[in-house]
Design a protein around this motif. Structure first.
Motif, PDB file in Angstrom:
ATOM      1  N   LYS A  63      -9.693 -37.964   7.088  1.00 30.30           N
ATOM      2  CA  LYS A  63      -8.335 -37.289   7.352  1.00 30.30           C
ATOM      3  C   LYS A  63      -8.495 -37.078   8.994  1.00 30.30           C
ATOM      4  CE  LYS A  63      -5.930 -34.708   4.524  1.00 30.30           C
ATOM      5  NZ  LYS A  63      -5.160 -35.779   4.162  1.00 30.30           N
ATOM      6  N   GLY A  64      -9.479 -37.461   9.619  1.00 34.95           N
ATOM      7  CA  GLY A  64      -9.473 -37.354  11.077  1.00 34.95           C
ATOM      8  C   GLY A  64     -10.206 -36.169  11.559  1.00 34.95           C
ATOM      9  N   TYR A  65     -10.626 -35.444  10.744  1.00 39.41           N
ATOM     10  CA  TYR A  65     -11.438 -34.057  11.478  1.00 39.41           C
ATOM     11  C   TYR A  65     -12.696 -34.390  11.993  1.00 39.41           C
ATOM     12  CZ  TYR A  65      -8.053 -31.149   9.005  1.00 39.41           C
ATOM     13  OH  TYR A  65      -7.034 -30.395   8.785  1.00 39.41           O
ATOM     14  N   ARG A  66     -13.129 -33.706  13.114  1.00 38.63           N
ATOM     15  CA  ARG A  66     -14.427 -33.705  13.688  1.00 38.63           C
ATOM     16  C   ARG A  66     -15.175 -32.797  12.604  1.00 38.63           C
ATOM     17  NH1 ARG A  66     -18.373 -32.383  17.708  1.00 38.63           N
ATOM     18  NH2 ARG A  66     -17.565 -30.389  17.992  1.00 38.63           N
ATOM     19  N   VAL A  67     -16.557 -33.204  12.054  1.00 41.35           N
ATOM     20  CA  VAL A  67     -16.962 -32.185  11.221  1.00 41.35           C
ATOM     21  C   VAL A  67     -18.376 -31.491  11.635  1.00 41.35           C
ATOM     22  CG1 VAL A  67     -18.184 -31.725   9.157  1.00 41.35           C
ATOM     23  CG2 VAL A  67     -15.921 -32.883   8.954  1.00 41.35           C
ATOM     24  N   VAL A  68     -18.473 -30.379  11.786  1.00 38.33           N
ATOM     25  CA  VAL A  68     -19.876 -29.777  12.263  1.00 38.33           C
ATOM     26  C   VAL A  68     -20.383 -29.142  11.181  1.00 38.33           C
ATOM     27  CG1 VAL A  68     -21.028 -28.336  14.059  1.00 38.33           C
ATOM     28  CG2 VAL A  68     -18.747 -29.596  14.579  1.00 38.33           C
ATOM     29  N   GLN A  69     -21.435 -29.644  10.603  1.00 37.70           N
ATOM     30  CA  GLN A  69     -22.089 -29.257   9.402  1.00 37.70           C
ATOM     31  C   GLN A  69     -23.413 -28.583   9.743  1.00 37.70           C
ATOM     32  OE1 GLN A  69     -22.469 -32.033   6.240  1.00 37.70           O
ATOM     33  NE2 GLN A  69     -23.339 -30.630   4.724  1.00 37.70           N
ATOM     34  N   ALA A  70     -23.734 -27.472   9.241  1.00 40.66           N
ATOM     35  CA  ALA A  70     -24.999 -26.963   9.057  1.00 40.66           C
ATOM     36  C   ALA A  70     -25.415 -26.869   7.649  1.00 40.66           C
ATOM     37  CB  ALA A  70     -25.121 -25.629   9.856  1.00 40.66           C
ATOM     38  N   MET A  71     -26.579 -27.335   7.328  1.00 36.16           N
ATOM     39  CA  MET A  71     -27.230 -27.260   6.007  1.00 36.16           C
ATOM     40  C   MET A  71     -28.488 -27.073   6.132  1.00 36.16           C
ATOM     41  SD  MET A  71     -27.907 -30.298   3.234  1.00 36.16           S
ATOM     42  CE  MET A  71     -26.820 -30.141   1.694  1.00 36.16           C
ATOM     43  N   ASN A  72     -28.912 -25.857   5.763  1.00 38.16           N
ATOM     44  CA  ASN A  72     -30.177 -25.215   5.946  1.00 38.16           C
ATOM     45  C   ASN A  72     -31.319 -25.670   4.858  1.00 38.16           C
ATOM     46  OD1 ASN A  72     -28.836 -23.342   3.723  1.00 38.16           O
ATOM     47  ND2 ASN A  72     -30.961 -22.598   4.029  1.00 38.16           N
ATOM     48  N   PHE A  73     -32.578 -25.387   5.267  1.00 33.53           N
ATOM     49  CA  PHE A  73     -33.592 -25.562   4.398  1.00 33.53           C
ATOM     50  C   PHE A  73     -34.004 -23.817   4.011  1.00 33.53           C
ATOM     51  CE2 PHE A  73     -33.846 -29.586   5.886  1.00 33.53           C
ATOM     52  CZ  PHE A  73     -33.567 -30.470   4.719  1.00 33.53           C
ATOM     53  N   THR A  74     -33.911 -23.317   2.664  1.00 30.45           N
ATOM     54  CA  THR A  74     -34.563 -22.269   2.683  1.00 30.45           C
ATOM     55  C   THR A  74     -36.099 -22.237   2.494  1.00 30.45           C
ATOM     56  OG1 THR A  74     -32.623 -21.248   1.585  1.00 30.45           O
ATOM     57  CG2 THR A  74     -34.678 -20.144   0.855  1.00 30.45           C
ATOM     58  N   ASP A  75     -37.008 -22.129   3.637  1.00 28.70           N
ATOM     59  CA  ASP A  75     -38.264 -22.376   3.586  1.00 28.70           C
ATOM     60  C   ASP A  75     -39.046 -21.062   3.599  1.00 28.70           C
ATOM     61  OD1 ASP A  75     -37.826 -21.713   6.279  1.00 28.70           O
ATOM     62  OD2 ASP A  75     -38.728 -23.358   6.930  1.00 28.70           O
ATOM     63  N   VAL A  76     -38.536 -19.942   3.337  1.00 30.29           N
ATOM     64  CA  VAL A  76     -39.290 -18.775   3.026  1.00 30.29           C
ATOM     65  C   VAL A  76     -38.642 -17.876   2.157  1.00 30.29           C
ATOM     66  CG1 VAL A  76     -38.628 -17.577   5.194  1.00 30.29           C
ATOM     67  CG2 VAL A  76     -40.461 -16.901   3.934  1.00 30.29           C
ATOM     68  N   ASP A  77     -39.166 -17.733   1.106  1.00 28.15           N
ATOM     69  CA  ASP A  77     -38.526 -16.910  -0.052  1.00 28.15           C
ATOM     70  C   ASP A  77     -39.709 -16.608  -1.220  1.00 28.15           C
ATOM     71  OD1 ASP A  77     -38.417 -19.302  -1.444  1.00 28.15           O
ATOM     72  OD2 ASP A  77     -37.042 -18.545  -2.769  1.00 28.15           O
ATOM     73  N   ASP A  78     -39.335 -15.885  -2.200  1.00 23.83           N
ATOM     74  CA  ASP A  78     -40.460 -15.433  -3.201  1.00 23.83           C
ATOM     75  C   ASP A  78     -40.972 -16.961  -3.707  1.00 23.83           C
ATOM     76  OD1 ASP A  78     -39.724 -12.983  -2.879  1.00 23.83           O
ATOM     77  OD2 ASP A  78     -38.663 -12.849  -4.686  1.00 23.83           O
ATOM     78  N   LYS A  79     -40.181 -17.933  -3.921  1.00 20.00           N
ATOM     79  CA  LYS A  79     -40.635 -19.217  -4.687  1.00 20.00           C
ATOM     80  C   LYS A  79     -41.344 -20.013  -3.599  1.00 20.00           C
ATOM     81  CE  LYS A  79     -36.361 -19.537  -7.392  1.00 20.00           C
ATOM     82  NZ  LYS A  79     -35.275 -20.207  -7.171  1.00 20.00           N
ATOM     83  N   THR A  80     -40.882 -20.113  -2.372  1.00 23.72           N
ATOM     84  CA  THR A  80     -41.866 -20.881  -1.769  1.00 23.72           C
ATOM     85  C   THR A  80     -43.175 -20.300  -1.304  1.00 23.72           C
ATOM     86  OG1 THR A  80     -40.485 -19.976   0.079  1.00 23.72           O
ATOM     87  CG2 THR A  80     -40.005 -22.204  -0.302  1.00 23.72           C
TER      88      THR A  80
END
Ligand code: AMP
Ligand code: ZN
Length: 490
Positions: A63-80
């Motif tokens: 549709k013509g938008y410029r997209v600025v996306q941030a997709m993180n990694f959860t690399d510190v939590d109980d499971k990691t």
């Protein structure tokens, strides 16, 4: 193409309504997508949400938008932390592996790369997290207890706005972490967890420790996108408490709105059942590639169901997707061979028909991203295109090319057609186009690779593995990828 005055309408979890999507800036969308918790390879359920977010991102670009996306990694939590300790590896080394695998799988599925892929443990974001906690402590909204810092939910009256009426029950019934017994109230949540001997920790003015999961996403989102950004996305399981807590701590700290529009994707079930380790149905993209399915078929199946419906993932569905993709790809290849200009616009009745199909495609997606209705337009275009090809054969016209161009335009959003084509010059098997011949390999070796592909199609994996091992002995390494199998010499 004409988008007219029709707005893009998208459900907003915050209001519970399908409403016009209106970014804060005119032609730009700032978008945060909660990424993978990197303690295991992502499963097909995770990728349902990631593909839905990718379709949303691609449609915004369409549709013509410029997209600025941030997709993180959860690399510190109980499971990691638990996983790294069990593996006897430093946290970074342990999570690196799953991040690499995430990109392998995401690339295979044609998921566009985000502009930013922040890792929670990056010093820049740890600093931003500590600054947020400091602000909340200064304002008296956070409090310290036994080395940890908690958010005082009672100090944020808007708490529960996102998850709605059900939230108070869920809060009351929520499990209280055993290491959070010093909280004033059961529903207060940890912003910062006191350091423990067997856990990674960072220094902070309020005491050494590590960030809580919710704090991580707030800090990375605010740091990279600023306040009042346009879209925040995740699977439905993140609405509460993760996203509710993100809103609370971000808005309490900044005094500004955090996010304009919340997008949540329903879950994926496998053969009608919730995925779980004990049922053995937690497939990864890699597992399904090893079974001989293409990444294109996976993407097609994942993208084709409306994101607000539960998706029942079955092998039968994958096989159907594979057939559907094959039909479209075959048409595109035949149309290319037949030639003819792809440019519509000389005012014929056919051009109007093509434009109509494209407009209905866009209208379906404008209506809360209705991908199943949008796909119906791809198959309408396929039908018309095949008919035109047929007539073309008889009369020598060029009527198929505009339909092929329309399908390719639609595929900028759907993404499952011709997926992996550009890397398939050495593909043998899978969805290989008949025209493509792998080069540089003796015919005898080629026929053994074909034999293995055939064994995989029969699901005779023992035979397939045996052929792979024999070829490895002869210095030919096989890799199964989105478009079938490729070979290389080590
Ligand atoms: P996680 O690695 O658990 O932090 O999840 C990464 C993303 O996958 C989040 O947006 C989750 O909501 C989403 N997710 C987890 N399980 C499923 C599932 N079965 N179906 C769809 N999305 C899921
Ligand atoms: Zn998150």
């Amino acid at each position: 193409m004409s988008t007219g005055s029709r707005p893009f309408r998208l459900r907003n979890t915050l209001t519970g309504r399908v409403e016009p999507f209106s970014p804060a800036r005119p032609r730009e969308v700032r978008m945060y997508t909660c990424g993978l918790t990197v303690y295991a390879r992502g499963h097909i359920g995770n990728f349902r949400t990631f593909v839905a977010q990718d379709v949303l991102r691609r449609f915004l670009r369409f549709k013509g938008y410029r997209v600025v996306q941030a997709m993180n990694f959860t690399d510190v939590d109980d499971k990691t932390i638990r996983g790294a300790n069990e593996a006897g590896l430093p946290l970074r080394q342990y999570t690196d592996r799953f991040i690499g695998q995430f990109f392998d799988d995401a690339d295979a599925l044609g998921i566009e790369r985000a502009e930013h892929n922040p890792r929670a443990t990056d010093p820049r974001y740890i600093k931003a997290m500590a600054a947020l906690v400091e602000r909340l402590l200064e304002k008296g909204i956070a409090y310290r207890a036994d080395g940890s810092v908690y958010f005082r939910v009672a100090a944020f009256p808007a708490y529960g706005r996102l998850s709605g009426a059900g939230a108070s029950d869920r809060i009351a019934g929520a499990r209280v972490d055993s290491d959070e017994y010093d909280k004033e109230h059961a529903h207060d949540f940890a912003l910062w967890k006191a350091a423990k001997p067997d856990e990674p920790s960072w220094p902070a003015s309020f005491g050494r420790g590590r960030p809580g999961w919710h704090l991580e996403c707030s800090a990375m989102g605010l740091e990279l996108l600023g306040s009042d950004f346009d879209l925040h996305c995740g699977g439905v399981d993140l609405v509460f408490p993760h996203h509710e807590n993100e809103i609370a701590q971000s808005e309490a700290a900044t005094g500004k709105p955090f996010v304009r529009h919340w997008f949540h994707c329903e879950h994926l079930l496998v053969e009608g059942r919730k995925m779980s380790k004990s049922l053995g149905n937690q497939f990864t993209v890699r597992d399904l590639l090893d079974e001989g399915f293409s990444a294109a078929a996976m993407r097609h199946l994942l993208a084709g169901v409306h994101y607000r419906q539960q998706l029942n993932f079955t092998r039968a569905g994958l096989r159907q997707a594979q057939v559907a993709i094959g039909r479209v790809n075959a048409f595109l290849a035949r149309s290319d061979r037949a030639g003819g200009g792809a440019e519509a616009g000389d005012g014929t009745a056919e051009d109007a028909e093509v434009a109509g199909a494209l407009d209905r495609f866009e209208a379906a997606l404008d209506d809360d991203l209705n991908t199943s209705r949008a796909l119906a337009e791809v198959f309408f275009a396929l039908k018309q295109g095949n008919r035109a090809l047929h007539q073309q054969g008889a009369a020598g016209g060029t009527g198929a090319a505009p339909w092929a161009a329309a399908i390719r335009r639609m595929n900028e959003v759907i993404g499952s057609f011709e997926l992996g084509k550009e890397t398939s010059d050495r593909a043998v098997g899978g969805e290989r186009d008949e025209q493509e011949a792998p080069s540089g390999l003796a015919p005898e070796l080629l026929s053994r690779i074909e034999e293995r592909a055939e064994a995989r199609r029969r699901r005779d994996f023992a035979r397939a593995d045996a052929i792979r091992d024999e070829l490895a002995q002869e210095g030919i390494l096989l890799e199964d990828g989105p478009r079938g199998t490729t070979w290389r010499r080590p």
